[in-house]
Each structure stands twice: as structure tokens, then as C-alpha cells.
Design a protein around this motif. Structure first.
Motif, PDB file in Angstrom:
ATOM      1  N   TRP A   1      16.362  26.182 -18.916  1.00 20.11           N
ATOM      2  CA  TRP A   1      16.994  27.236 -19.709  1.00 20.11           C
ATOM      3  C   TRP A   1      17.233  28.501 -18.892  1.00 20.11           C
ATOM      4  O   TRP A   1      18.244  29.182 -19.079  1.00 20.11           O
ATOM      5  N   ASN A   2      16.329  28.838 -17.992  1.00 15.99           N
ATOM      6  CA  ASN A   2      16.568  29.970 -17.095  1.00 15.99           C
ATOM      7  C   ASN A   2      17.779  29.699 -16.200  1.00 15.99           C
ATOM      8  O   ASN A   2      18.538  30.613 -15.874  1.00 15.99           O
ATOM      9  N   THR A   3      17.948  28.451 -15.802  1.00 19.72           N
ATOM     10  CA  THR A   3      19.080  28.085 -14.955  1.00 19.72           C
ATOM     11  C   THR A   3      20.395  28.177 -15.710  1.00 19.72           C
ATOM     12  O   THR A   3      21.334  28.856 -15.289  1.00 19.72           O
ATOM     13  N   VAL A   4      20.464  27.508 -16.850  1.00 19.42           N
ATOM     14  CA  VAL A   4      21.709  27.454 -17.619  1.00 19.42           C
ATOM     15  C   VAL A   4      22.127  28.839 -18.115  1.00 19.42           C
ATOM     16  O   VAL A   4      23.317  29.159 -18.148  1.00 19.42           O
ATOM     17  N   SER A   5      21.173  29.673 -18.446  1.00 17.81           N
ATOM     18  CA  SER A   5      21.511  31.008 -18.959  1.00 17.81           C
ATOM     19  C   SER A   5      22.198  31.867 -17.906  1.00 17.81           C
ATOM     20  O   SER A   5      22.792  32.892 -18.240  1.00 17.81           O
ATOM     21  N   ASN A   6      22.150  31.469 -16.651  1.00 19.90           N
ATOM     22  CA  ASN A   6      22.814  32.233 -15.597  1.00 19.90           C
ATOM     23  C   ASN A   6      24.328  32.070 -15.600  1.00 19.90           C
ATOM     24  O   ASN A   6      25.025  32.803 -14.900  1.00 19.90           O
ATOM     25  N   LEU A   7      24.836  31.134 -16.372  1.00 19.66           N
ATOM     26  CA  LEU A   7      26.296  30.995 -16.457  1.00 19.66           C
ATOM     27  C   LEU A   7      26.950  32.295 -16.917  1.00 19.66           C
ATOM     28  O   LEU A   7      28.063  32.617 -16.502  1.00 19.66           O
ATOM     29  N   ILE A   8      26.259  33.054 -17.750  1.00 19.97           N
ATOM     30  CA  ILE A   8      26.795  34.317 -18.248  1.00 19.97           C
ATOM     31  C   ILE A   8      26.887  35.351 -17.121  1.00 19.97           C
ATOM     32  O   ILE A   8      27.653  36.317 -17.211  1.00 19.97           O
ATOM     33  N   MET A   9      26.112  35.153 -16.059  1.00 20.27           N
ATOM     34  CA  MET A   9      26.164  36.049 -14.897  1.00 20.27           C
ATOM     35  C   MET A   9      27.126  35.544 -13.822  1.00 20.27           C
ATOM     36  O   MET A   9      27.334  36.230 -12.826  1.00 20.27           O
TER      37      MET A   9
ATOM     38  N   GLY B   1      24.163  35.884 -10.130  1.00 15.32           N
ATOM     39  CA  GLY B   1      24.069  34.742 -11.033  1.00 15.32           C
ATOM     40  C   GLY B   1      23.924  33.417 -10.298  1.00 15.32           C
ATOM     41  O   GLY B   1      23.107  32.576 -10.673  1.00 15.32           O
ATOM     42  N   VAL B   2      24.703  33.234  -9.237  1.00 19.62           N
ATOM     43  CA  VAL B   2      24.618  31.996  -8.454  1.00 19.62           C
ATOM     44  C   VAL B   2      23.247  31.882  -7.789  1.00 19.62           C
ATOM     45  O   VAL B   2      22.618  30.823  -7.798  1.00 19.62           O
ATOM     46  N   GLY B   3      22.783  32.981  -7.211  1.00 18.35           N
ATOM     47  CA  GLY B   3      21.457  32.967  -6.577  1.00 18.35           C
ATOM     48  C   GLY B   3      20.358  32.686  -7.570  1.00 18.35           C
ATOM     49  O   GLY B   3      19.434  31.910  -7.301  1.00 18.35           O
ATOM     50  N   SER B   4      20.453  33.293  -8.748  1.00 15.42           N
ATOM     51  CA  SER B   4      19.451  33.064  -9.781  1.00 15.42           C
ATOM     52  C   SER B   4      19.509  31.622 -10.274  1.00 15.42           C
ATOM     53  O   SER B   4      18.477  30.998 -10.544  1.00 15.42           O
ATOM     54  N   TRP B   5      20.711  31.081 -10.409  1.00 12.49           N
ATOM     55  CA  TRP B   5      20.888  29.668 -10.776  1.00 12.49           C
ATOM     56  C   TRP B   5      20.137  28.776  -9.785  1.00 12.49           C
ATOM     57  O   TRP B   5      19.355  27.918 -10.172  1.00 12.49           O
TER      58      TRP B   5
ATOM     59  N   PHE C   1      17.766  29.554  -7.643  1.00 11.12           N
ATOM     60  CA  PHE C   1      16.326  29.777  -7.647  1.00 11.12           C
ATOM     61  C   PHE C   1      15.653  29.069  -8.819  1.00 11.12           C
ATOM     62  O   PHE C   1      14.685  28.328  -8.635  1.00 11.12           O
ATOM     63  N   HIS C   2      16.150  29.288 -10.020  1.00  7.92           N
ATOM     64  CA  HIS C   2      15.505  28.689 -11.190  1.00  7.92           C
ATOM     65  C   HIS C   2      15.677  27.178 -11.219  1.00  7.92           C
ATOM     66  O   HIS C   2      14.863  26.474 -11.813  1.00  7.92           O
ATOM     67  N   MET C   3      16.706  26.679 -10.558  1.00 10.13           N
ATOM     68  CA  MET C   3      16.902  25.239 -10.500  1.00 10.13           C
ATOM     69  C   MET C   3      15.898  24.591  -9.557  1.00 10.13           C
ATOM     70  O   MET C   3      15.403  23.505  -9.826  1.00 10.13           O
ATOM     71  N   THR C   4      15.547  25.268  -8.467  1.00  9.89           N
ATOM     72  CA  THR C   4      14.718  24.648  -7.431  1.00  9.89           C
ATOM     73  C   THR C   4      13.300  25.194  -7.324  1.00  9.89           C
ATOM     74  O   THR C   4      12.396  24.473  -6.905  1.00  9.89           O
ATOM     75  N   LEU C   5      13.117  26.472  -7.614  1.00  8.58           N
ATOM     76  CA  LEU C   5      11.856  27.188  -7.401  1.00  8.58           C
ATOM     77  C   LEU C   5      11.389  27.109  -5.941  1.00  8.58           C
ATOM     78  O   LEU C   5      10.196  27.087  -5.644  1.00  8.58           O
ATOM     79  N   LEU C   6      12.361  27.103  -5.027  1.00  2.95           N
ATOM     80  CA  LEU C   6      12.054  27.133  -3.602  1.00  2.95           C
ATOM     81  C   LEU C   6      12.159  28.578  -3.103  1.00  2.95           C
ATOM     82  O   LEU C   6      12.973  29.362  -3.601  1.00  2.95           O
TER      83      LEU C   6
ATOM     84  N   MET D   1      15.549  29.804  -2.033  1.00  4.16           N
ATOM     85  CA  MET D   1      16.425  30.106  -3.165  1.00  4.16           C
ATOM     86  C   MET D   1      15.967  31.370  -3.896  1.00  4.16           C
ATOM     87  O   MET D   1      16.778  32.057  -4.505  1.00  4.16           O
ATOM     88  N   GLN D   2      14.686  31.680  -3.804  1.00  2.00           N
ATOM     89  CA  GLN D   2      14.200  32.949  -4.358  1.00  2.00           C
ATOM     90  C   GLN D   2      14.861  34.108  -3.606  1.00  2.00           C
ATOM     91  O   GLN D   2      15.261  35.099  -4.212  1.00  2.00           O
ATOM     92  N   LEU D   3      14.992  33.961  -2.285  1.00  2.00           N
ATOM     93  CA  LEU D   3      15.690  34.982  -1.507  1.00  2.00           C
ATOM     94  C   LEU D   3      17.156  35.060  -1.906  1.00  2.00           C
ATOM     95  O   LEU D   3      17.732  36.149  -1.985  1.00  2.00           O
ATOM     96  N   LEU D   4      17.760  33.893  -2.186  1.00  2.00           N
ATOM     97  CA  LEU D   4      19.151  33.863  -2.629  1.00  2.00           C
ATOM     98  C   LEU D   4      19.307  34.513  -4.004  1.00  2.00           C
ATOM     99  O   LEU D   4      20.386  34.974  -4.356  1.00  2.00           O
ATOM    100  N   ASP D   5      18.241  34.565  -4.755  1.00  2.00           N
ATOM    101  CA  ASP D   5      18.234  35.244  -6.052  1.00  2.00           C
ATOM    102  C   ASP D   5      18.039  36.748  -5.874  1.00  2.00           C
ATOM    103  O   ASP D   5      18.794  37.552  -6.414  1.00  2.00           O
ATOM    104  N   GLU D   6      17.040  37.137  -5.108  1.00  2.00           N
ATOM    105  CA  GLU D   6      16.639  38.536  -5.044  1.00  2.00           C
ATOM    106  C   GLU D   6      17.484  39.389  -4.101  1.00  2.00           C
ATOM    107  O   GLU D   6      17.771  40.552  -4.407  1.00  2.00           O
TER     108      GLU D   6
END
Length: 160
Positions: free
Chosen positions: A35-43, A74-78, A80-85, A88-93
């Protein structure tokens, strides 16, 4: 950290320094926090539309960068939440840092009288972004993310 109930998904064990309250790999074995991943579509989708519309309307490039920055977050957060690596956290933050710097520059430009590009705030914001990136690459502590959010809020308030 959310309990994983001994589920290991497609991406393996999480390596990120943060894990949110959603249980991992419950809905799909390919998405850690569904749900954290899918909700990023709005971003992702509305900012892309905004960038295209801004380009069509012939507005300044800084506004296109603002929309694309939101989409990058939004892409970075997608990812990150998809992988929890951690990568990808860096790609989010990190896109949060960069796009916030674009927003701060846009705020600065709103209060200028002349129509020119100001190099001083650009250089200052680039130095800030590079410094934060270097700290992120050296110091893997989640508290840094929290302190960084507060510092960007203060920086933004000082420009307005």
C-alpha cells in the motif's frame, strides 16, 4: 519496524535503515510494502502531467523542474517501499533533498523584481545538496533523515 512474520520476498531481507508500519510482503511477494508503494502513484502521475502542461503553456523551466522533482520523489519512494533496500532508500530520500532545493529556489525567484537567473542561491543550494548527499553515503543513520527534514523547513522559511 513492522513484523515480517518470517516472510522473505523477491527482494530478500530489507537492508534499509527504516521500515514502516505496514507488514512486509503480505499482498505480493514482489512488493515489500504494497500500500505504501501503490499510494506513490499520486506522486508520480499528476506531476508528470503538470510538467507536460507547464511545458505546453511555455512557463519557466524552474516550474517544469519542480513538477519533475515531485515525480522523482514518487518514483524513488515507489522503489524504496517496493524493495526496502538501502540503495532504494537513497533513491527515495535524496530526490526529496534535490526537489526541495528546486522549490526553495522557486520561492526565492518569486520575490525578485528583475527577470534574471541568480547564481548565488543556485550555488548555495547545490553545495547544500552535495553536502547532504555525501553525509548520506557515509553515515547510515535514520535520524539524519529526520534532522534533514527540519533543516530544509528552516532553510525554506529563511528564503521567504
Amino acid at each position: 519496524m513492522a513484523p515480517s512474520l518470517d516472510r522473505e520476498g523477491y527482494w530478500g531481507r530489507p537492508t534499509s535503515t527504516l521500515d514502516w508500519c505496514e507488514e512486509n510482503y503480505v499482498v505480493s511477494s514482489y512488493i515489500a510494502e504494497f500500500w505504501n508503494t501503490v499510494s506513490n502513484l499520486i506522486m508520480i502521475l499528476p506531476p508528470i502531467y503538470g510538467a507536460v502542461q507547464t511545458f505546453r503553456d511555455g512557463l519557466e523551466f524552474r516550474y517544469i523542474c519542480s513538477f519533475l522533482g515531485l515525480s522523482a520523489v514518487g518514483v524513488g519512494s515507489w522503489c524504496f517501499h517496493m524493495t526496502l533496500l538501502y540503495e532504494m532508500q537513497l533513491l527515495d530520500e535524496l530526490p526529496m533533498i534535490y526537489s526541495t532545493c528546486v522549490f526553495v529556489y522557486c520561492l526565492y525567484e518569486c520575490f525578485k523584481q528583475e527577470n534574471s537567473i541568480s547564481l548565488f542561491p543556485i550555488v548555495l543550494l547545490i553545495i547544500f545538496s552535495v553536502s547532504v548527499t555525501l553525509v548520506y553515503l557515509q553515515w547510515k543513520e535514520p535520524v539524519f533523515h529526520q534532522v534533514r527534514v527540519c533543516s530544509m523547513s528552516c532553510l525554506s522559511a529563511s528564503f521567504s
